[in-house]
Scaffold this motif. Structure first.
Motif, PDB file in Angstrom:
ATOM      1  N   THR A  39       0.763  -1.459   0.007  1.00 56.24           N
ATOM      2  CA  THR A  39       0.026  -0.082   0.123  1.00 56.24           C
ATOM      3  C   THR A  39       0.855   1.267  -0.019  1.00 56.24           C
ATOM      4  OG1 THR A  39      -0.130  -0.272   2.312  1.00 56.24           O
ATOM      5  CG2 THR A  39      -2.047  -1.328   1.077  1.00 56.24           C
ATOM      6  N   ASP A  40       1.563   1.468  -1.237  1.00 58.50           N
ATOM      7  CA  ASP A  40       2.439   2.671  -1.225  1.00 58.50           C
ATOM      8  C   ASP A  40       1.513   3.944  -1.424  1.00 58.50           C
ATOM      9  OD1 ASP A  40       5.198   2.082  -1.502  1.00 58.50           O
ATOM     10  OD2 ASP A  40       4.653   0.620  -2.855  1.00 58.50           O
ATOM     11  N   HIS A  41       2.027   5.197  -0.946  1.00 57.57           N
ATOM     12  CA  HIS A  41       1.501   6.450  -0.895  1.00 57.57           C
ATOM     13  C   HIS A  41       0.925   6.483  -2.515  1.00 57.57           C
ATOM     14  CE1 HIS A  41       2.017   7.759   3.221  1.00 57.57           C
ATOM     15  NE2 HIS A  41       3.354   7.067   3.003  1.00 57.57           N
ATOM     16  N   GLY A  42      -0.150   7.453  -2.589  1.00 58.89           N
ATOM     17  CA  GLY A  42      -0.538   7.929  -3.786  1.00 58.89           C
ATOM     18  C   GLY A  42       0.150   9.109  -4.291  1.00 58.89           C
ATOM     19  N   PRO A  43       0.249   9.510  -5.652  1.00 57.76           N
ATOM     20  CA  PRO A  43       1.055  10.342  -6.165  1.00 57.76           C
ATOM     21  C   PRO A  43       1.216  11.696  -5.640  1.00 57.76           C
ATOM     22  CG  PRO A  43      -0.937  10.042  -7.555  1.00 57.76           C
ATOM     23  CD  PRO A  43      -0.755   9.116  -6.391  1.00 57.76           C
ATOM     24  N   MET A  45       1.976  12.560  -2.653  1.00 60.83           N
ATOM     25  CA  MET A  45       2.954  12.633  -1.994  1.00 60.83           C
ATOM     26  C   MET A  45       4.264  12.724  -2.431  1.00 60.83           C
ATOM     27  SD  MET A  45       4.121  11.985   1.578  1.00 60.83           S
ATOM     28  CE  MET A  45       2.451  11.449   2.021  1.00 60.83           C
ATOM     29  N   PRO A  46       5.119  13.819  -2.030  1.00 59.33           N
ATOM     30  CA  PRO A  46       6.261  14.148  -2.614  1.00 59.33           C
ATOM     31  C   PRO A  46       7.248  12.850  -2.891  1.00 59.33           C
ATOM     32  CG  PRO A  46       5.689  15.844  -1.136  1.00 59.33           C
ATOM     33  CD  PRO A  46       4.766  14.646  -0.882  1.00 59.33           C
ATOM     34  N   GLY A  47       7.761  12.428  -3.992  1.00 61.14           N
ATOM     35  CA  GLY A  47       8.798  11.520  -4.245  1.00 61.14           C
ATOM     36  C   GLY A  47       7.821  10.077  -4.448  1.00 61.14           C
ATOM     37  N   ALA A  48       6.724  10.053  -4.312  1.00 54.83           N
ATOM     38  CA  ALA A  48       5.715   9.038  -4.732  1.00 54.83           C
ATOM     39  C   ALA A  48       5.701   8.748  -6.101  1.00 54.83           C
ATOM     40  CB  ALA A  48       4.588   8.929  -4.128  1.00 54.83           C
ATOM     41  N   PHE A  49       5.111   7.563  -6.507  1.00 58.75           N
ATOM     42  CA  PHE A  49       4.923   7.104  -7.745  1.00 58.75           C
ATOM     43  C   PHE A  49       3.823   7.835  -8.607  1.00 58.75           C
ATOM     44  CE2 PHE A  49       2.063   4.601  -4.969  1.00 58.75           C
ATOM     45  CZ  PHE A  49       1.108   4.746  -5.763  1.00 58.75           C
ATOM     46  N   SER A  50       3.868   7.705 -10.193  1.00 60.30           N
ATOM     47  CA  SER A  50       2.565   8.154 -10.539  1.00 60.30           C
ATOM     48  C   SER A  50       1.555   7.142 -10.738  1.00 60.30           C
ATOM     49  CB  SER A  50       2.860   8.250 -12.241  1.00 60.30           C
ATOM     50  OG  SER A  50       3.307   7.130 -12.779  1.00 60.30           O
ATOM     51  N   SER A  51       0.160   7.478 -10.931  1.00 60.85           N
ATOM     52  CA  SER A  51      -0.618   6.528 -10.705  1.00 60.85           C
ATOM     53  C   SER A  51      -0.594   5.114 -11.738  1.00 60.85           C
ATOM     54  CB  SER A  51      -2.174   7.086 -11.216  1.00 60.85           C
ATOM     55  OG  SER A  51      -2.048   7.809 -12.453  1.00 60.85           O
ATOM     56  N   LEU A  78      -7.244  14.943  -0.511  1.00 60.53           N
ATOM     57  CA  LEU A  78      -6.719  16.240  -0.724  1.00 60.53           C
ATOM     58  C   LEU A  78      -7.430  17.292  -0.196  1.00 60.53           C
ATOM     59  CD1 LEU A  78      -5.804  15.138  -4.376  1.00 60.53           C
ATOM     60  CD2 LEU A  78      -4.111  15.228  -2.533  1.00 60.53           C
ATOM     61  N   ASP A  79      -8.727  17.196   0.037  1.00 62.40           N
ATOM     62  CA  ASP A  79      -9.543  18.414   0.539  1.00 62.40           C
ATOM     63  C   ASP A  79     -10.625  18.178   1.540  1.00 62.40           C
ATOM     64  OD1 ASP A  79     -11.586  17.285  -1.213  1.00 62.40           O
ATOM     65  OD2 ASP A  79     -10.883  18.367  -2.860  1.00 62.40           O
ATOM     66  N   GLN A  80     -11.502  18.890   2.041  1.00 65.27           N
ATOM     67  CA  GLN A  80     -12.550  18.521   2.774  1.00 65.27           C
ATOM     68  C   GLN A  80     -13.685  17.620   2.139  1.00 65.27           C
ATOM     69  OE1 GLN A  80     -13.854  21.898   5.386  1.00 65.27           O
ATOM     70  NE2 GLN A  80     -11.786  22.722   5.439  1.00 65.27           N
ATOM     71  N   SER A  81     -13.684  17.738   1.033  1.00 66.69           N
ATOM     72  CA  SER A  81     -14.892  16.960   0.013  1.00 66.69           C
ATOM     73  C   SER A  81     -14.240  15.357   0.161  1.00 66.69           C
ATOM     74  CB  SER A  81     -14.905  17.498  -1.230  1.00 66.69           C
ATOM     75  OG  SER A  81     -13.869  16.907  -2.272  1.00 66.69           O
ATOM     76  N   GLY A  82     -13.174  14.980   0.565  1.00 68.83           N
ATOM     77  CA  GLY A  82     -12.809  13.711   0.503  1.00 68.83           C
ATOM     78  C   GLY A  82     -12.075  13.184  -0.800  1.00 68.83           C
ATOM     79  N   LYS A  83     -11.737  13.996  -1.562  1.00 69.04           N
ATOM     80  CA  LYS A  83     -11.193  13.866  -2.841  1.00 69.04           C
ATOM     81  C   LYS A  83      -9.804  13.069  -2.613  1.00 69.04           C
ATOM     82  CE  LYS A  83      -9.438  15.689  -6.984  1.00 69.04           C
ATOM     83  NZ  LYS A  83      -8.926  16.865  -7.748  1.00 69.04           N
ATOM     84  N   LEU A  84      -9.548  12.016  -3.252  1.00 64.34           N
ATOM     85  CA  LEU A  84      -8.380  11.097  -3.481  1.00 64.34           C
ATOM     86  C   LEU A  84      -7.469  11.615  -4.332  1.00 64.34           C
ATOM     87  CD1 LEU A  84      -9.870   7.725  -2.123  1.00 64.34           C
ATOM     88  CD2 LEU A  84      -9.079   9.565  -0.764  1.00 64.34           C
ATOM     89  N   ASP A  85      -5.980  11.254  -4.408  1.00 64.94           N
ATOM     90  CA  ASP A  85      -5.220  11.599  -5.267  1.00 64.94           C
ATOM     91  C   ASP A  85      -5.065  10.433  -6.202  1.00 64.94           C
ATOM     92  OD1 ASP A  85      -3.999   9.749  -3.572  1.00 64.94           O
ATOM     93  OD2 ASP A  85      -1.993  10.797  -3.705  1.00 64.94           O
ATOM     94  N   VAL A  86      -5.744   9.418  -6.175  1.00 65.28           N
ATOM     95  CA  VAL A  86      -6.022   8.361  -7.071  1.00 65.28           C
ATOM     96  C   VAL A  86      -7.209   8.012  -7.728  1.00 65.28           C
ATOM     97  CG1 VAL A  86      -5.558   5.728  -7.390  1.00 65.28           C
ATOM     98  CG2 VAL A  86      -4.337   7.143  -5.446  1.00 65.28           C
TER      99      VAL A  86
END
Length: 248
Positions: A39-43, A45-51, A78-86
């Motif tokens: 369960t690696d970090h989503g993109p 996160m600084p230094g993390a992978f691309s999707s 990413l925000d208060q709406s619960g948006k994810l970076d994936v």
């Protein structure tokens, strides 16, 4: 207490971890674990992978060194709406999705804002676990989060790494309070090592003490049985277990 599953593990792909999938699986096998998650970090996160990395997780075998491997991600909220970076097209192909707040990706809001971010993330049908909700950098209305977890059938993580992490120093009291609320409201929890180096895989010492201290019922602890976790993932509609769901 015998915990045989650790779904929260990071590889070198997260950008600030130091082991490979194979090294994590080997350590898990050595320690007698039955199942792990990658369960690696989503993109975000600084230094993390691309999707695109997530899209290629399908090449991983289902078992490595006799340990069942779940393909997953720790997505960043990413925000208060619960948006994810994936994107959803990636999430729907994964076996397990952890979602969490990280100050490397967003600045903490006030308690109301942090709570909204977690509650709205749990509205995402693909989210299975809320990561380290005891993080004092993101103060929350703990009972509201636990009640939302019950409503949405989301697991609350007791993160063993939070007891050691300098970035989440001060988590202990929050984790104890959250665990007691999960017990009170009969919300299932899952222990995660949050390993960033292979030797940390399956390290649950502080979390186990917490569970013993609050006398958490075993039926609420997902790590005690692979079958228990699989039944949960089936209910969540995971693609990997779709055929099994159709026959149960």
């Amino acid at each position: 207490m015998d915990l045989v599953i650790d779904v929260h593990n990071h590889t070198i792909v997260s950008g600030h971890a130091y082991s490979t999938v194979q090294e994590i699986a080997a350590e898990a096998s050595r320690k007698g674990l039955k199942m792990i998650g990658i369960t690696d970090h989503g993109p975000a996160m600084p230094g993390a992978f691309s999707s695109s990395f997530i899209g290629n997780l399908s090449i991983l075998p289902d078992f490595i060194y006799g340990v069942e491997v779940l393909r997953g991600v720790e997505a960043n909220i990413l925000d208060q709406s619960g948006k994810l970076d994936v994107p959803e097209r990636r999430l729907k192909r994964l076996d397990v999705i952890i979602a969490g707040l990280h100050d490397a990706c967003v600045r903490p809001w006030d308690t109301k804002g942090n709570t909204l971010a977690l509650i709205n993330a749990m509205e995402n049908k693909y989210v299975d676990i809320i990561a380290h909700p005891g993080n004092p950098a993101f103060q929350i209305d703990k009972e509201a989060v636990v009640l939302k977890a019950r409503e949405t059938n989301t697991l609350i993580e007791i993160n063993n790494g939070s007891f050691y992490s300098k970035s989440r120093f001060g988590s202990k009291d929050n984790c104890y309070e959250i665990a007691r609320l999960c017990k009170k409201h009969e919300v299932s929890i899952i222990v995660g090592s949050d390993s960033h180096f292979s030797f940390e895989v399956g390290r649950f010492d502080k979390a186990i003490k917490l569970l013993e201290d609050v006398q958490m019922p075993e039926e609420l602890i997902m790590n005690t049985s692979v079958d228990k976790l699989k039944k949960y993932l089936i209910k969540k509609g995971k693609e990997r277990y779709g055929k099994q769901a159709n026959t149960d």
